[in-house]
Write a protein that holds these residues in place. Structure first.
Motif, short mmCIF file in Angstrom:
data_model
loop_
_atom_site.label_atom_id
_atom_site.label_comp_id
_atom_site.label_asym_id
_atom_site.label_seq_id
_atom_site.Cartn_x
_atom_site.Cartn_y
_atom_site.Cartn_z
N HIS A 235 0.82 -1.21 0.00
CA HIS A 235 0.00 0.00 0.00
C HIS A 235 0.86 1.27 0.00
O HIS A 235 0.32 2.38 -0.14
N SER A 236 2.18 1.11 0.13
CA SER A 236 3.06 2.28 0.08
C SER A 236 3.04 2.94 -1.29
O SER A 236 3.38 4.11 -1.41
N ILE A 237 2.64 2.20 -2.32
CA ILE A 237 2.52 2.83 -3.63
C ILE A 237 1.42 3.90 -3.60
O ILE A 237 1.53 4.93 -4.27
N LEU A 238 0.40 3.68 -2.78
CA LEU A 238 -0.64 4.70 -2.61
C LEU A 238 -0.07 5.88 -1.84
O LEU A 238 -0.44 7.04 -2.08
N GLY A 239 0.83 5.59 -0.90
CA GLY A 239 1.49 6.67 -0.17
C GLY A 239 2.33 7.53 -1.09
O GLY A 239 2.37 8.76 -0.95
N GLU A 240 3.00 6.91 -2.07
CA GLU A 240 3.79 7.70 -3.02
C GLU A 240 2.88 8.52 -3.93
O GLU A 240 3.22 9.65 -4.30
N ILE A 241 1.73 7.96 -4.29
CA ILE A 241 0.77 8.73 -5.08
C ILE A 241 0.30 9.95 -4.28
O ILE A 241 0.21 11.06 -4.82
N VAL A 287 -8.38 6.99 -2.61
CA VAL A 287 -7.34 8.01 -2.76
C VAL A 287 -7.69 8.96 -3.90
O VAL A 287 -7.63 10.19 -3.75
N LEU A 288 -8.07 8.41 -5.04
CA LEU A 288 -8.42 9.25 -6.19
C LEU A 288 -9.65 10.11 -5.92
O LEU A 288 -9.72 11.26 -6.36
N HIS A 289 -10.61 9.55 -5.20
CA HIS A 289 -11.84 10.29 -4.88
C HIS A 289 -11.50 11.60 -4.17
O HIS A 289 -12.00 12.67 -4.55
N PHE A 290 -10.65 11.53 -3.16
CA PHE A 290 -10.31 12.74 -2.40
C PHE A 290 -9.40 13.67 -3.21
O PHE A 290 -9.52 14.90 -3.12
N GLN A 291 -8.50 13.12 -4.01
CA GLN A 291 -7.60 13.97 -4.79
C GLN A 291 -8.33 14.74 -5.86
O GLN A 291 -8.09 15.94 -6.05
N VAL A 292 -9.22 14.07 -6.58
CA VAL A 292 -9.95 14.74 -7.66
C VAL A 292 -10.72 15.95 -7.15
O VAL A 292 -10.81 16.98 -7.81
N HIS A 293 -11.24 15.84 -5.93
CA HIS A 293 -12.03 16.93 -5.37
C HIS A 293 -11.18 18.12 -4.93
O HIS A 293 -11.71 19.20 -4.70
#
Length: 363
Positions: A235-241, A287-293
């Motif tokens: 899940h660290s790949i999500l952390g890098e994103i 992760v994408l949901h919060f970033q897009v907003h």
């Protein structure tokens, strides 16, 4: 902020003290920034955890300089003290002396009036953008110097009149470029240390059929990264994103946007990995949901929507889910996310992306 929360943060929250910051400078922490006044000395009531502190000095013509910042994992009741370097227009590296640290700690009551409260109302938003970022991941990704610069830091070779003349006559190619200007090199330790994304899309000895499959499905590339870079926690790949996104959105680092884009596309173009890493992709959607907003509208127009990057990449992701990859829970979350994006941003995920459109050949 309610009174009970305020009491807890006053008692358990951390403090960031910044001494000698020029009036009129920009200072920010996480999702909030201010213009400093004459009494500014820092921020109090900081919730323990990872935060991003950033700043830029005001020049003599009243324009802000480049944005600079750093991540810090604030501990409970910690007091982090930094001093401003007027000559370099930056924070002094390292810590203040033990004597000064102790003096400030013994005068917290007097210092309190010069510290602004952490804007707790936006804390939930900050957590949603950084919940996969760990202290170890920050150490792995940030520049070795520990400071994140919005503009790449370069230096030129030392020169004198003799070396400059030699450079102009092309006798010293290491000192200057062909046009006579000095060759600039990145200052060691100031570069971001983003993870390398594999260039090879298929394993050694792959058959033509396997090469074709891996060219359409990025799962092999993802597995390579998970096994070589994120061995302790995939899940660290999500952390890098998230790290890349924050460095771009708040730190204004364009290279971070490029890394974010590459990692998002990598995950969105996976097929078979959707069946083996359901939990990873469930969290990826969140992760994408919060970033897009949080992406400002002008970013959508000028950068994010260039060549329809996000819509075409997400369309590929939704298509892979519709083809039966992933379990029913993952597919259902993906459909809900697509419906939400369509409703909120009016994005079209039904038309065929240009790269998949039929090619008309004149005969």
């Amino acid at each position: 902020m309610d009174k009970d929360t305020a009491k807890v943060l006053m008692r358990e929250g951390a403090l960031f003290v910044l001494l000698d910051m020029p009036e009129g400078s920009e200072f920010g922490i996480d999702y909030n920034s201010w213009t400093t006044g004459p009494k500014f000395r820092g921020v109090k009531m900081i919730p323990p955890g990872i935060h991003f502190v950033y700043y830029s000095a005001q020049s003599s013509n009243h324009t802000s300089g480049m944005r600079t910042g750093f991540f810090h994992n604030f501990k409970q009741k910690e007091m982090l003290v930094k001093k401003w370097d007027k000559y370099n227009e930056d924070i002094f590296p390292g810590q203040v002396s033990t004597e000064e640290q102790e003096r400030l700690e013994s005068n917290i009551a007097e210092l309190d009036q010069y510290l602004g409260p952490y804007p707790y109302d936006s804390y939930k938003k900050w957590v949603s953008l950084t919940n996969h970022i760990t202290e170890d991941l920050i150490q792995h990704l940030q520049p070795q110097c520990g400071t994140i610069y919005s503009v790449a830091q370069f230096e030129s070779p030392c020169s004198n009149s003799k070396s400059r003349q030699a450079a102009l006559t092309d006798k010293s190619p290491t000192q200057a470029s062909k046009d006579g200007l000095p060759d600039l090199t990145a200052i060691a330790g100031t570069e971001m240390q983003f993870s390398k994304i594999p260039k090879k899309r298929y394993p050694e000895g792959a058959t033509p059929q396997e090469i074709t499959k891996h060219s359409m499905d990025s799962s092999y590339m993802l597995e390579t990264m998970l096994q070589s870079v994120y061995t302790d926690n995939i899940h660290s790949i999500l952390g890098e994103i998230q790290f890349s996104f924050v460095c771009f959105l708040i730190g204004q680092v364009y290279d971070a946007f490029d890394q974010w884009k590459k990692l998002v596309h990598l995950l969105c173009s996976c097929e078979s990995a959707l069946n083996t890493h359901n939990d990873l992709f469930m969290d990826f959607i969140t992760v994408l949901h919060f970033q897009v907003h949080e992406i400002p509208e002008d970013f959508f127009v000028d950068i994010v929507s260039a060549n329809n990057f996000l819509t075409s990449t997400l369309q590929e992701f939704f298509s892979n889910l519709e083809n039966g990859n992933g379990d029913s829970k993952l597919r259902q979350r993906g459909i809900k996310f697509r419906e939400h994006l369509t409703k909120k941003f009016n994005w079209d995920f039904t038309s065929e992306p240009d790269e998949f459109a039929p090619v008309v050949v004149d005969t």
